[in-house]
Structures are given as structure tokens and as C-alpha cells.
Design an enzyme around this catalytic site. Structure first.
Site, PDB file in Angstrom:
ATOM      1  N   ILE A 266       0.840  -1.204   0.000  1.00  0.00           N
ATOM      2  CA  ILE A 266       0.000   0.000   0.000  1.00  0.00           C
ATOM      3  C   ILE A 266       0.877   1.258   0.000  1.00  0.00           C
ATOM      4  O   ILE A 266       0.568   2.257  -0.663  1.00  0.00           O
ATOM      5  CB  ILE A 266      -0.972  -0.015   1.199  1.00  0.00           C
TER       6      ILE A 266
ATOM      7  N   PHE B 140       2.712   3.153   7.573  1.00  0.00           N
ATOM      8  CA  PHE B 140       2.301   1.837   7.075  1.00  0.00           C
ATOM      9  C   PHE B 140       3.086   0.702   7.730  1.00  0.00           C
ATOM     10  O   PHE B 140       2.608  -0.429   7.779  1.00  0.00           O
ATOM     11  CB  PHE B 140       2.561   1.727   5.559  1.00  0.00           C
TER      12      PHE B 140
ATOM     13  N   SER C  96      -7.416  -1.104  10.282  1.00  0.00           N
ATOM     14  CA  SER C  96      -8.008  -2.198   9.513  1.00  0.00           C
ATOM     15  C   SER C  96      -9.443  -2.445   9.952  1.00  0.00           C
ATOM     16  O   SER C  96      -9.791  -2.249  11.124  1.00  0.00           O
ATOM     17  CB  SER C  96      -7.177  -3.455   9.765  1.00  0.00           C
TER      18      SER C  96
ATOM     19  N   TYR D 102      -2.385  -9.816  15.651  1.00  0.00           N
ATOM     20  CA  TYR D 102      -2.270  -8.754  14.625  1.00  0.00           C
ATOM     21  C   TYR D 102      -3.413  -7.753  14.777  1.00  0.00           C
ATOM     22  O   TYR D 102      -3.198  -6.538  14.849  1.00  0.00           O
ATOM     23  CB  TYR D 102      -2.281  -9.357  13.210  1.00  0.00           C
TER      24      TYR D 102
ATOM     25  N   LYS E  37      -3.688  -3.441  15.956  1.00  0.00           N
ATOM     26  CA  LYS E  37      -4.379  -2.306  15.325  1.00  0.00           C
ATOM     27  C   LYS E  37      -5.281  -1.606  16.341  1.00  0.00           C
ATOM     28  O   LYS E  37      -5.352  -0.387  16.383  1.00  0.00           O
ATOM     29  CB  LYS E  37      -5.194  -2.772  14.100  1.00  0.00           C
TER      30      LYS E  37
ATOM     31  N   PHE F 130     -10.548  -1.805   4.262  1.00  0.00           N
ATOM     32  CA  PHE F 130     -11.225  -3.084   4.078  1.00  0.00           C
ATOM     33  C   PHE F 130     -10.233  -3.989   3.331  1.00  0.00           C
ATOM     34  O   PHE F 130      -9.121  -4.150   3.803  1.00  0.00           O
ATOM     35  CB  PHE F 130     -12.626  -2.859   3.488  1.00  0.00           C
ATOM     36  N   ASN F 131     -10.544  -4.596   2.217  1.00  0.00           N
ATOM     37  CA  ASN F 131      -9.593  -5.575   1.646  1.00  0.00           C
ATOM     38  C   ASN F 131      -8.880  -5.012   0.422  1.00  0.00           C
ATOM     39  O   ASN F 131      -9.455  -5.023  -0.678  1.00  0.00           O
ATOM     40  CB  ASN F 131     -10.343  -6.862   1.288  1.00  0.00           C
TER      41      ASN F 131
ATOM     42  N   ASP G 262     -12.427 -17.022  10.609  1.00  0.00           N
ATOM     43  CA  ASP G 262     -12.901 -16.200   9.492  1.00  0.00           C
ATOM     44  C   ASP G 262     -14.212 -15.510   9.859  1.00  0.00           C
ATOM     45  O   ASP G 262     -15.117 -16.122  10.435  1.00  0.00           O
ATOM     46  CB  ASP G 262     -13.130 -17.058   8.234  1.00  0.00           C
TER      47      ASP G 262
HETATM   48  N1  LIG Z   1      -2.841  -5.417   2.964  1.00  0.00           N
HETATM   49  C1  LIG Z   1      -3.897  -5.546   3.747  1.00  0.00           C
HETATM   50  O1  LIG Z   1      -4.723  -6.433   3.556  1.00  0.00           O
HETATM   51  C2  LIG Z   1      -4.115  -4.597   4.912  1.00  0.00           C
HETATM   52  C3  LIG Z   1      -5.407  -4.459   5.468  1.00  0.00           C
HETATM   53  C4  LIG Z   1      -5.591  -3.596   6.537  1.00  0.00           C
HETATM   54  C5  LIG Z   1      -4.514  -2.896   7.059  1.00  0.00           C
HETATM   55  N2  LIG Z   1      -3.277  -3.050   6.517  1.00  0.00           N
HETATM   56  C6  LIG Z   1      -2.147  -2.315   7.102  1.00  0.00           C
HETATM   57  O2  LIG Z   1      -1.596  -1.472   6.110  1.00  0.00           O
HETATM   58  C7  LIG Z   1      -0.199  -1.330   6.326  1.00  0.00           C
HETATM   59  C8  LIG Z   1       0.537  -1.642   5.044  1.00  0.00           C
HETATM   60  O3  LIG Z   1       0.177  -2.953   4.621  1.00  0.00           O
HETATM   61  P1  LIG Z   1       0.773  -3.597   3.300  1.00  0.00           P
HETATM   62  O4  LIG Z   1      -0.259  -4.525   2.787  1.00  0.00           O
HETATM   63  O5  LIG Z   1       1.303  -2.544   2.422  1.00  0.00           O
HETATM   64  O6  LIG Z   1       1.948  -4.451   3.923  1.00  0.00           O
HETATM   65  P2  LIG Z   1       3.424  -4.718   3.370  1.00  0.00           P
HETATM   66  O7  LIG Z   1       4.024  -5.790   4.206  1.00  0.00           O
HETATM   67  O8  LIG Z   1       3.412  -4.899   1.895  1.00  0.00           O
HETATM   68  O9  LIG Z   1       4.147  -3.341   3.674  1.00  0.00           O
HETATM   69  C9  LIG Z   1       4.641  -3.012   4.951  1.00  0.00           C
HETATM   70  C10 LIG Z   1       6.052  -2.500   4.754  1.00  0.00           C
HETATM   71  O10 LIG Z   1       6.579  -2.148   6.029  1.00  0.00           O
HETATM   72  C11 LIG Z   1       7.904  -2.617   6.116  1.00  0.00           C
HETATM   73  N3  LIG Z   1       8.195  -2.772   7.539  1.00  0.00           N
HETATM   74  C12 LIG Z   1       7.630  -3.619   8.434  1.00  0.00           C
HETATM   75  N4  LIG Z   1       8.152  -3.419   9.651  1.00  0.00           N
HETATM   76  C13 LIG Z   1       9.061  -2.409   9.520  1.00  0.00           C
HETATM   77  C14 LIG Z   1       9.926  -1.747  10.437  1.00  0.00           C
HETATM   78  N5  LIG Z   1       9.999  -2.072  11.725  1.00  0.00           N
HETATM   79  N6  LIG Z   1      10.706  -0.754   9.955  1.00  0.00           N
HETATM   80  C15 LIG Z   1      10.679  -0.399   8.650  1.00  0.00           C
HETATM   81  N7  LIG Z   1       9.891  -0.998   7.748  1.00  0.00           N
HETATM   82  C16 LIG Z   1       9.080  -1.992   8.191  1.00  0.00           C
HETATM   83  C17 LIG Z   1       7.928  -3.913   5.316  1.00  0.00           C
HETATM   84  O11 LIG Z   1       9.223  -4.238   4.857  1.00  0.00           O
HETATM   85  C18 LIG Z   1       6.986  -3.568   4.163  1.00  0.00           C
HETATM   86  O12 LIG Z   1       7.701  -2.973   3.091  1.00  0.00           O
HETATM   87  C19 LIG Z   1       0.146  -2.240   7.491  1.00  0.00           C
HETATM   88  O13 LIG Z   1       0.155  -1.453   8.664  1.00  0.00           O
HETATM   89  C20 LIG Z   1      -1.006  -3.222   7.513  1.00  0.00           C
HETATM   90  O14 LIG Z   1      -1.219  -3.751   8.788  1.00  0.00           O
HETATM   91  C21 LIG Z   1      -3.053  -3.876   5.443  1.00  0.00           C
END
Ligand SMILES: NC(=O)c1ccc[n+]([C@@H]2O[C@H](COP(=O)([O-])OP(=O)(O)OC[C@H]3O[C@@H](n4cnc5c(N)ncnc54)[C@H](O)[C@@H]3O)[C@@H](O)[C@H]2O)c1
Length: 340
Positions: free
Chosen positions: A13, A81, A125, A150, A154, A179-180, A298
């Protein structure tokens, strides 16, 4: 140009949000430790943006490393993120998740305060809602006990942000409850990079179509939904990215000491079988799938009420499920070319 720090900006993201920020005239600066991403994501990002995006290989838990980035850049805001996100792994290794996801936020807030940076958008999330009784789910719907460590990180991070604002902190904060997220940048230069066996439906679908996985198991077809399979709200990652740009603009209009929450979804729910059928239509690929048992933990169905984000941020999802699945499939084909 306003500089925005994107933690986890090499991730799924974060990288798409960097594109949206550049398009909106901001200058994103990325920090990432590449624990769940590859440096090639930055190359794809630079290609889309037509210039090099500043990035630092820094761990958000490394306070002095994070401070160094703040010394070198004058940020007007932060999007946080960086976090671990694998639900299953979090149940096996909760401390890893609590440490990374919670401590990184604390270090970031303290560093922002030290350097006088007020605005932050936090990645939350829809998992905080659990199985809501009334659908579509609103921001005012009470959160439920988290289903996983996890999900709990959040909730805890949201609570930290609320307490921080209650304390009178000179900060302006938005939590976005995603959401997703699905899809990829339409150029296929960046997309989701699932490491290992994907836990989410769409990467599993595209990997099965690409022949990397033999078949998809649909976990349960006896839920109380139109075709018995689970319902989710699938939001294109570029729409989601745009919501962050809108959230930053919104924060800049607020008084000091401010907190708000927005759902980011399409407002529509789709069943797993609808996703499979739509994918088959847009890709021309027949998917090998079977119906299996329900998967413990789920949620049966969840989709967003998006009135708040539509009305207050002026944001609306523009991409359809077809668009999302077409872009996911094009991205998968690009990934498969790389492996060959
Ligand atoms: N993808 C989903 O389904 C989803 C849904 C709801 C919320 N989120 C939240 O959105 C955010 C981004 O999700 P995403 O899907 O892009 O995940 P992702 O794993 O692709 O991206 C997260 C990035 O953070 C980096 N990272 C993790 N810990 C780190 C640290 N301590 N220091 C520096 N970098 C670090 C990882 O290397 C990765 O590049 C997250 O907080 C996730 O919980 C994601």
C-alpha cells in the site's frame, strides 16, 4: 513541495500511496527495512514517477535511525504503514507483532513530537470490527475483541492515538480502517509481493491461475450469504492510496489536537465465488477450486458504510472489482515473467 514521510513505503500500500502523493504534488520520502518487501519495488516506483523517490533503509524500531531521517528532512506529515500483517504468524509469534507494530508507532510519535511534525495518517483495519451485527459497518460501530494478535495491535495503536490526543498533544491524526486492498498500479510496475503462501484470496487466485498453486480451497460454502461463501469489501489499492492523500489534506485544515477515523472500502460486498467468477471473466483463465471446511477465525461477512469518507473527505472508490482483478492478474503475469 510538502514532504511526507512514508514508513513501510516499499510495501504494497505504501508504494502505491507514494505514486498518489507524487501525482498530488507532494514529495514522499520512504523508510523501510525491507522485512516484507523488495528493493525492486522502489525501482518500479521510480519508473512510474519518472524520478528517484528518496528512500532510507531504516528500521522503525531504530530510534536514532528514524531521528536521522527527521534531521535530514523537513516533513509536513507522516503516513505510518510499517507493520507486520500476517494474521496466522501473529498467533504463533505474538511478541514479534506487538513489538514491531506498537513500538514503531510509539517511536514515531515521540520523534514527530521532538521535531514538531504534527500530522499523521495511521493504517488501521476493518479487522477491529470483528463480525459486526449490523451491515454495512460504520465508524461508530463498537469494536470487538480482536481475533488475533495482529488485529489487537491495530486496536492498541488506535487506542494509543486516542489517548495521545486526549492528553492534549499538539498533533492531528487520522486512522484509516482499510477493508480488503486488492489490485495493483495499472502499469504493473508495482503490486503486492506475497512472501510464501499467500493468506489473502486474491494473490492465491492469481498464483493459481499462473500455475504456482495447484488449486484454491474456498473455506466454507454454508455461511449466511447469497452463495454461502464469505463476503468482503475489495478496494483497489490506487483508490486506497488516494484516500491517504485526501486524509492529509483534511488534516491540514484541522485545529491542533485532532483525531478522526474513516472506513476505506467500496461500500459493496462480494462473495468468494463472485471473486472467482469475475476473475475468470476478466482473465480468461479457468480456476481450479474446491470447497473446503470453514477456516477458524474467518468473519462471515463485512463491508463498509462509506458515507463518512464520501461526505467529509470527498473520496469515492473509482475502480470496480473487474478493474482490481484485471490489475492483479497483469501484475501476477509481470511477476511470473521475472521468475522465468
Ligand atoms: N494489505 C492488507 O490487507 C491490509 C489491510 C488492513 C490494514 N493493513 C495495514 O496497512 C499497512 C501496510 O500494509 P501492506 O499490505 O502494504 O503491507 P506490506 O508488508 O506490503 O508493507 C509493509 C512494509 O513495512 C515494512 N516494515 C515492516 N516493519 C518495519 C519496520 N519495523 N521498519 C521499517 N519498515 C518496516 C515492510 O518491509 C513492508 O515494506 C500495514 O500497517 C497493515 O497492517 C493492510
Amino acid at each position: 513541495m510538502k514532504k511526507i514521510l512514508i514508513t513501510g513505503g516499499a510495501g504494497y500500500i505504501g508504494s502505491h500511496t507514494a505514486v498518489a502523493l507524487v501525482n498530488a504534488g507532494y514529495e514522499p520520502v520512504i523508510i523501510d527495512n525491507f522485512s516484507n518487501s523488495e528493493k525492486s519495488a522502489l525501482a518500479g516506483l521510480n519508473k512510474i514517477c519518472g524520478r528517484e523517490i528518496t528512500s532510507y533503509e531504516v528500521d522503525c524500531l531504530d530510534r536514532s535511525g528514524v531521528e536521522r531521517v527527521f534531521v535530514e528532512n523537513d516533513f509536513s506529515g507522516v503516513i505510518h504503514f510499517a507493520a507486520f500483517k500476517a494474521v496466522g504468524e501473529s498467533t504463533r509469534n505474538p511478541l514479534k507483532y506487538y513489538t514491531n507494530n506498537v513500538d514503531s508507532l510509539l517511536i514515531l510519535l515521540e520523534t514527530m513530537s521532538k521535531f514538531g511534525v504534527r500530522d499523521i495518517v495511521f493504517s488501521s483495519s476493518c479487522t477491529v470490527y470483528g463480525q459486526p451485527e449490523v451491515l454495512p459497518v460504520k465508524e461508530s460501530t463498537p469494536r470487538q475483541l480482536a481475533e488475533s494478535p495482529y488485529g489487537n495491535t491495530k486496536k492498541i495503536c488506535e487506542d494509543i492515538l486516542v489517548d495521545y490526543i486526549k492528553s492534549g498533544a499538539d498533533s492531528r491524526i487520522v486512522s484509516l480502517r482499510y477493508f480488503n486492498p486488492v489490485g495493483a498500479h495499472p502499469s504493473s510496475e508495482i503490486g503486492e509481493l506475497p512472501i510464501g503462501v499467500p493468506a489473502n484470496l486474491i494473490p492465491f487466485v492469481t498464483q493459481t491461475a499462473a500455475g504456482i498453486r495447484e488449486k484454491i480451497t474456498v473455506f466454507g460454502n454454508d455461511y449466511n450469504t447469497p452463495d454461502g461463501t464469505c463476503v468482503r469489501d475489495y478496494i483497489h489499492v490506487m483508490d486506497l492510496a488516494d484516500a491517504h492523500v485526501k486524509a492529509l489534506a483534511y488534516l491540514s485544515d484541522q485545529k491542533d489536537n485532532f483525531y478522526d477515523i474513516f472506513n476505506v472500502g467500496t461500500g459493496r460486498g462480494n462473495t468468494v465465488l463472485e471473486v472467482i467468477q469475475t476473475f475468470e471473466k476478466v482473465s480468461g483463465q479457468k480456476l481450479n477450486y474446491e470447497i473446503g471446511d470453514r477456516r477458524p477465525g474467518d468473519i462471515e461477512k463485512v463491508w463498509a458504510n462509506t458515507d463518512k469518507i464520501n461526505n467529509i473527505l470527498g473520496w469515492d472508490a473509482k475502480y470496480s472489482l473487474e478493474d482490481s482483478l484485471r490489475d492483479s492478474w497483469n501484475w501476477q503475469k509481470r511477476l511470473s515473467e521475472r521468475i522465468v
